[in-house]
Design a protein around this motif. Sequence first.
Motif, short mmCIF file in Angstrom:
data_model
loop_
_atom_site.label_atom_id
_atom_site.label_comp_id
_atom_site.label_asym_id
_atom_site.label_seq_id
_atom_site.Cartn_x
_atom_site.Cartn_y
_atom_site.Cartn_z
N TRP A 120 40.89 47.52 37.50
CA TRP A 120 40.40 46.13 37.45
C TRP A 120 39.64 45.80 38.74
N ALA A 121 40.20 46.16 39.88
CA ALA A 121 39.56 45.86 41.17
C ALA A 121 38.25 46.61 41.34
N ARG A 122 38.23 47.88 40.95
CA ARG A 122 37.02 48.68 41.08
C ARG A 122 35.93 48.18 40.14
N SER A 123 36.33 47.66 38.99
CA SER A 123 35.35 47.10 38.05
C SER A 123 34.66 45.88 38.65
N ILE A 124 35.44 45.03 39.32
CA ILE A 124 34.86 43.86 39.98
C ILE A 124 33.88 44.30 41.06
N ALA A 125 34.27 45.31 41.84
CA ALA A 125 33.38 45.81 42.89
C ALA A 125 32.09 46.36 42.28
N TRP A 126 32.18 47.10 41.21
CA TRP A 126 31.00 47.70 40.58
C TRP A 126 30.07 46.61 40.02
N LEU A 127 30.66 45.60 39.41
CA LEU A 127 29.85 44.55 38.80
C LEU A 127 29.17 43.66 39.83
N THR A 128 29.74 43.53 41.01
CA THR A 128 29.22 42.55 41.99
C THR A 128 27.78 42.80 42.40
N PRO A 129 27.27 43.95 42.80
CA PRO A 129 27.97 45.16 43.20
C PRO A 129 28.36 45.10 44.68
N MET A 130 29.51 45.69 44.99
CA MET A 130 30.00 45.79 46.35
C MET A 130 30.10 47.27 46.72
N ARG A 131 29.30 47.69 47.71
CA ARG A 131 29.34 49.08 48.18
C ARG A 131 30.45 49.21 49.21
N VAL A 132 31.22 50.27 49.11
CA VAL A 132 32.42 50.42 49.94
C VAL A 132 32.35 51.69 50.78
N VAL A 190 36.47 37.62 33.96
CA VAL A 190 37.51 36.90 33.20
C VAL A 190 38.05 37.79 32.09
N LEU A 191 37.15 38.43 31.35
CA LEU A 191 37.56 39.29 30.24
C LEU A 191 38.38 40.48 30.74
N ILE A 192 37.89 41.13 31.80
CA ILE A 192 38.59 42.29 32.36
C ILE A 192 39.97 41.89 32.87
N THR A 193 40.06 40.71 33.47
CA THR A 193 41.34 40.23 34.00
C THR A 193 42.34 40.01 32.87
N LEU A 194 41.90 39.42 31.78
CA LEU A 194 42.80 39.19 30.63
C LEU A 194 43.32 40.51 30.08
N VAL A 195 42.42 41.48 29.93
CA VAL A 195 42.82 42.78 29.38
C VAL A 195 43.75 43.51 30.34
N ALA A 196 43.37 43.53 31.64
CA ALA A 196 44.17 44.26 32.63
C ALA A 196 45.56 43.65 32.77
N ALA A 197 45.64 42.33 32.80
CA ALA A 197 46.95 41.68 32.93
C ALA A 197 47.85 42.00 31.74
N THR A 198 47.28 41.99 30.55
CA THR A 198 48.05 42.30 29.35
C THR A 198 48.57 43.74 29.39
N LEU A 199 47.70 44.67 29.75
CA LEU A 199 48.11 46.08 29.84
C LEU A 199 49.16 46.28 30.93
N ASP A 225 38.71 40.58 49.58
CA ASP A 225 39.65 41.49 50.24
C ASP A 225 40.59 42.12 49.22
N ILE A 226 40.91 41.37 48.17
CA ILE A 226 41.88 41.84 47.18
C ILE A 226 41.33 43.03 46.39
N PRO A 227 40.15 42.92 45.75
CA PRO A 227 39.63 44.12 45.07
C PRO A 227 39.31 45.26 46.01
N LEU A 228 38.98 44.96 47.27
CA LEU A 228 38.69 46.03 48.22
C LEU A 228 39.94 46.88 48.48
N VAL A 229 41.05 46.23 48.85
CA VAL A 229 42.27 46.97 49.13
C VAL A 229 42.87 47.55 47.85
#
Length: 260
Positions: free
Chosen positions: A63-75, A33-42, A100-104
């Motif tokens: 923003w997308a890669r941060s979500i993947a790292w936090l999950t963590p999702m290995r790609v 949520v925090l990352i999304t607020l900051v990324a959207a503003t930037l 699918d969205i943060p992956l692409v």
Amino acid sequence: MSNSYELQSDCTGNDRPWLYPLWQWGVLIPLVVLITLVAATLAVLLSLFGFKRAANLGVAASWARSIAWLTPMRVDITGADRIVPGTRYVVVANHQSQYDIPLVYGFSGLDLRWVMKAELGKIPFIAQGCRAIGHIFIDRGQPDAARDTIRRAVSRLGPGTGVMFFAEGTRSRTGRLLKFRKGAFQVAVEQGMPVLPVSLVGTRRILKPGSVRVHPGRVRLVFHEPIMPPDAPTEQAVSTLCVKTRAAIASALDESQCKG
């Protein structure tokens, strides 16, 4: 060519699955949520000053890669060498999960404008950031108006900027590949743009449609050989392109996912 991004966290309790919900609700969700607020503003600020590509490939991709790292999702990434830099593609992918969205977004490396359903345009911050970058919101209940909106948006795309479709139109609830809608292929034929088929594998195991329970895991991003549209802009050309693209995407999925 295959690349692997080992996105791991030592704090998620992956070796103790019963601890993961604590990570999800205590750390992952608040930080997203925090990352999304900051990324959207930037993204809005950069776009206002004309830096839409930086907002998309810099801020939104991070923003997308941060979500993947936090999950963590290995790609794991396959076929990236099939992409010709600077080419405007109509990117078509299957759709199994919100992940699918943060992956692409985070790992394709492509500057894309996404075709999104109008409902997403009502989500605070995400809607403002997406509109600023130039993503395309359509009302699927008004197909003629949606086609006109997409045509106008695609005609304004700059060199090297493509358009992204989930051709099934919605997430598959069963995991099986659904019937493809023809909008993406009409755009490709009308604009003379190559279609880049992309298979998204494993995201459903991260987050199933209709579920709020996230699971860490490994996913694959598979780029297939681009498909040039036929020269003649006919309905048969659109159908042929649709069939070829669906077959390419299905080739990287489990057999059980390709039926339907």
